[in-house]
Design a protein around this motif. Structure first.
Motif, PDB file in Angstrom:
ATOM      1  N   LEU A 157       0.825  -1.208   0.000  1.00 33.45           N
ATOM      2  CA  LEU A 157       0.000   0.000   0.000  1.00 33.45           C
ATOM      3  C   LEU A 157       0.861   1.262   0.000  1.00 33.45           C
ATOM      4  CD1 LEU A 157      -2.821  -1.133   2.455  1.00 33.45           C
ATOM      5  CD2 LEU A 157      -3.044  -0.707  -0.006  1.00 33.45           C
ATOM      6  N   LEU A 158       1.994   1.225   0.686  1.00 32.23           N
ATOM      7  CA  LEU A 158       2.923   2.352   0.647  1.00 32.23           C
ATOM      8  C   LEU A 158       3.408   2.577  -0.780  1.00 32.23           C
ATOM      9  CD1 LEU A 158       4.776   4.515   1.914  1.00 32.23           C
ATOM     10  CD2 LEU A 158       6.400   2.659   2.442  1.00 32.23           C
TER      11      LEU A 158
ATOM     12  N   MET B  17       7.880  10.774  -2.528  1.00 28.48           N
ATOM     13  CA  MET B  17       8.445   9.695  -1.727  1.00 28.48           C
ATOM     14  C   MET B  17       8.669  10.108  -0.273  1.00 28.48           C
ATOM     15  SD  MET B  17      12.073   7.719  -2.222  1.00 28.48           S
ATOM     16  CE  MET B  17      12.943   9.267  -2.095  1.00 28.48           C
ATOM     17  N   GLY B  18       9.293  11.253  -0.070  1.00 19.79           N
ATOM     18  CA  GLY B  18       9.592  11.702   1.295  1.00 19.79           C
ATOM     19  C   GLY B  18       8.349  11.919   2.124  1.00 19.79           C
ATOM     20  N   THR B  19       7.333  12.495   1.504  1.00 16.70           N
ATOM     21  CA  THR B  19       6.066  12.715   2.204  1.00 16.70           C
ATOM     22  C   THR B  19       5.408  11.391   2.538  1.00 16.70           C
ATOM     23  OG1 THR B  19       5.728  14.850   1.126  1.00 16.70           O
ATOM     24  CG2 THR B  19       3.769  13.759   2.012  1.00 16.70           C
ATOM     25  N   ALA B  20       5.316  10.508   1.559  1.00 14.43           N
ATOM     26  CA  ALA B  20       4.654   9.217   1.769  1.00 14.43           C
ATOM     27  C   ALA B  20       5.343   8.421   2.865  1.00 14.43           C
ATOM     28  CB  ALA B  20       4.616   8.421   0.469  1.00 14.43           C
ATOM     29  N   TYR B  21       6.661   8.348   2.807  1.00 11.57           N
ATOM     30  CA  TYR B  21       7.383   7.552   3.794  1.00 11.57           C
ATOM     31  C   TYR B  21       7.247   8.149   5.191  1.00 11.57           C
ATOM     32  CZ  TYR B  21      11.046   5.023   6.197  1.00 11.57           C
ATOM     33  OH  TYR B  21      11.721   4.270   7.099  1.00 11.57           O
ATOM     34  N   THR B  22       7.317   9.471   5.284  1.00 11.92           N
ATOM     35  CA  THR B  22       7.223  10.125   6.588  1.00 11.92           C
ATOM     36  C   THR B  22       5.827   9.973   7.181  1.00 11.92           C
ATOM     37  OG1 THR B  22       8.923  11.692   5.932  1.00 11.92           O
ATOM     38  CG2 THR B  22       7.555  12.299   7.814  1.00 11.92           C
TER      39      THR B  22
END
Length: 105
Positions: A45-46, A55-60
């Motif tokens: 889902l990530l 990427m940075g927003t999603a991971y954080t």
């Protein structure tokens, strides 16, 4: 849709982190299978969310949802401390996650 996937991915992250406590070093079969399954769903889902979101927003955000959820479950199920400084710090994570969602177009 990406934000919904990301939030659900964070919930599955909570599931696999809590599941690790029950696997006892992956020596218990059912908790181990459920934990690995939650890991796979969470990362899948990530990955879907990262197709649209930076990427940075999603991971954080994924990590933030997982962290806040894991702290809440720890307090609820395992009697971990819920002192004001800990809850304040969790509140800062929540503010950061909301802020990232707010500034991401």
């Amino acid at each position: 849709m990406a934000w919904v996937c990301l939030f659900i991915a964070g919930l599955f992250e909570v599931g696999w982190v809590v599941g690790l406590k029950y696997t006892e070093g992956f020596t218990h079969f059912i908790p181990s299978v459920l934990t690995i399954g939650a890991m796979i769903v969470s990362l899948w889902l990530l990955e879907i969310a990262m197709r649209t979101l930076p990427m940075g927003t999603a991971y954080t955000v994924w990590g933030g949802v997982g962290s806040v959820g894991t702290v809440a479950v720890g307090i609820w199920l395992f009697n971990e401390p819920a002192d004001w400084i800990r809850l304040f710090c969790v509140g800062l994570i929540i503010v950061g996650v909301i802020g990232l969602q707010w500034v991401t177009h």
